[in-house]
Write an enzyme that holds these catalytic residues in place. Structure first.
Site, PDB file in Angstrom:
ATOM      1  N   LYS A  52      19.937 127.508  56.977  1.00 51.14           N
ATOM      2  CA  LYS A  52      18.554 127.021  56.875  1.00 51.14           C
ATOM      3  C   LYS A  52      17.571 128.127  57.274  1.00 51.14           C
ATOM      4  O   LYS A  52      16.568 128.365  56.592  1.00 51.14           O
ATOM      5  CB  LYS A  52      18.371 125.776  57.759  1.00 51.14           C
ATOM      6  CG  LYS A  52      19.080 124.558  57.195  1.00 51.14           C
ATOM      7  CD  LYS A  52      19.162 123.397  58.180  1.00 51.14           C
ATOM      8  CE  LYS A  52      20.026 122.274  57.599  1.00 51.14           C
ATOM      9  NZ  LYS A  52      20.229 121.142  58.509  1.00 51.14           N
ATOM     10  N   GLN A  96      19.475 119.813  64.658  1.00 49.87           N
ATOM     11  CA  GLN A  96      20.728 119.704  63.905  1.00 49.87           C
ATOM     12  C   GLN A  96      21.623 118.635  64.531  1.00 49.87           C
ATOM     13  O   GLN A  96      21.887 118.657  65.728  1.00 49.87           O
ATOM     14  CB  GLN A  96      21.437 121.074  63.895  1.00 49.87           C
ATOM     15  CG  GLN A  96      22.672 121.117  63.034  1.00 49.87           C
ATOM     16  CD  GLN A  96      22.376 120.930  61.545  1.00 49.87           C
ATOM     17  OE1 GLN A  96      21.429 121.485  61.004  1.00 49.87           O
ATOM     18  NE2 GLN A  96      23.200 120.125  60.874  1.00 49.87           N
ATOM     19  N   ASP A 119      13.096 116.493  58.451  1.00 48.51           N
ATOM     20  CA  ASP A 119      14.369 115.866  58.067  1.00 48.51           C
ATOM     21  C   ASP A 119      14.138 114.441  57.569  1.00 48.51           C
ATOM     22  O   ASP A 119      15.045 113.825  57.010  1.00 48.51           O
ATOM     23  CB  ASP A 119      15.339 115.836  59.262  1.00 48.51           C
ATOM     24  CG  ASP A 119      16.376 116.947  59.173  1.00 48.51           C
ATOM     25  OD1 ASP A 119      16.616 117.437  58.046  1.00 48.51           O
ATOM     26  OD2 ASP A 119      16.941 117.316  60.216  1.00 48.51           O
TER      27      ASP A 119
END
Ligand code: NAD
Length: 294
Positions: A52, A96, A119
């Site tokens: 990412k 994460q 997200d």
């Protein structure tokens, strides 16, 4: 049979974001900035976060990686998130997952400012998704929609079978595919671990989205000729002949299903790459909303 190649579709998304970022720089404006938090040393999570961050750099975004110890307590992680929420230089925040067991993932998700929640996991953003309002679409389902768009896959009026009902993949992609949008308007059947007759249901699918995390689960005998197959699964399967000692396997038995399908995503090189494209798009969206508000 068309291979829905994530390298090609993701490169197109990245290229358009790169042009936008270059335009911002030419106008003397700051760049979009993503902050990623990685807790602990989980091998797969390390790989995902590194990818990412690398993709942010390639697109011209700023990125900050915050590494925290496996033993960090929940309060310390929440405090880090609050600082990022209040930092005007940060547009997007991602933590994460999975997190170590002393930390509540739900509390962490809810601590992120919804306007920086790239997200798309915050309940406010999930609610907007359900109501068809503008929001941050979770990166993997967003990536799948971008993939369908890129390859002009027809979805209207089709029967989509989604295997899996998780908050990060199965549930949101089932909502999106049933929505009244260009890559939607499907009739969607959501299957899960308590679904009987899965094979019979899959055989009715014009589109199958496999997101259950069981390598090679979807076999040719479950697939209608000409179906479109979206394989979301990523499982590390031990393989002593591989350099890293493992191989990445999808939820679909690729060779035999590809022989029957009209289109299929490979693993690796399919949905995984599109997930990053979805995240980058969300980061640009967060930036633009922030700039327009100020
Ligand atoms: P999860 O474990 O949260 O959910 C799995 C779902 O599959 C559950 O809803 C469960 O009911 C269903 N399921 C399990 N066994 C089943 C069975 N035998 N029959 C029918 N349904 C069954 O998983 P997740 O987080 O949604 O991830 C699914 C897979 O996708 C994993 O392999 C994960 O690594 C992968 N993934 C990939 C990406 C990507 O970027 N490509 C992103 C997220 C997740």
């Amino acid at each position: 049979m068309l291979v829905l190649d994530g390298k090609i579709a993701a490169a197109a998304v990245k290229e358009s974001l790169k042009l936008k970022t270059a335009q911002l720089a030419a106008e003397g404006k700051r760049k979009p900035h993503l902050a990623a938090i990685l807790v602990g040393n989980n091998g797969a999570s390390e790989t995902y976060v590194a990818s990412k961050v690398k993709n942010c750099e390639e697109t011209g975004f700023e990125s900050t990686l915050i590494r925290l110890s496996e033993n960090i307590d929940e309060a310390a992680l929440l405090s880090t998130i609050h600082s990022l929420n209040n930092d005007p230089a940060i547009d997007g925040i991602l933590v994460q997952l999975p997190l170590p067991k002393q930390i509540s993932e739900q509390k962490v998700i809810e601590a992120i400012d919804p306007s920086k929640d790239v997200d798309g996991f915050h309940p406010i953003n999930v609610g907007k998704l359900v109501q068809g309002l503008s929001t941050f679409i979770p990166a993997t389902p967003y990536g799948i929609m971008l993939m369908l768009e890129h390859f002009n896959v027809q979805t209207k009026g089709k029967h989509a079978i989604v295997i899996g009902r998780s908050n990060i993949v199965g549930r949101p992609i089932s909502i999106l595919l049933s929505s009244n949008v260009k890559e939607g308007n499907c009739t969607v059947t959501v299957c899960h671990s308590h679904t009987p007759n899965l094979k019979e249901l899959c055989l009715q699918g014009d589109i199958i989205v496999a997101a259950l995390g069981r390598p090679g689960f979807v076999t040719a005998e479950m697939v209608k000729p000409g179906a479109v197959i979206i394989d979301v699964g990523i499982t590390r399967v031990e393989d002593p002949t591989a350099k890293k000692g493992f191989r990445i396997k999808g939820d679909v038995a690729y060779e035999e299903v590809a022989a029957k399908a009209s289109a299929i995503t490979p693993v690796p090189g399919g949905v995984g790459l599109m997930t990053i494209a979805g995240l980058l798009k969300n980061t640009m969206q967060a930036y633009e909303q922030r700039v327009n508000r100020s």
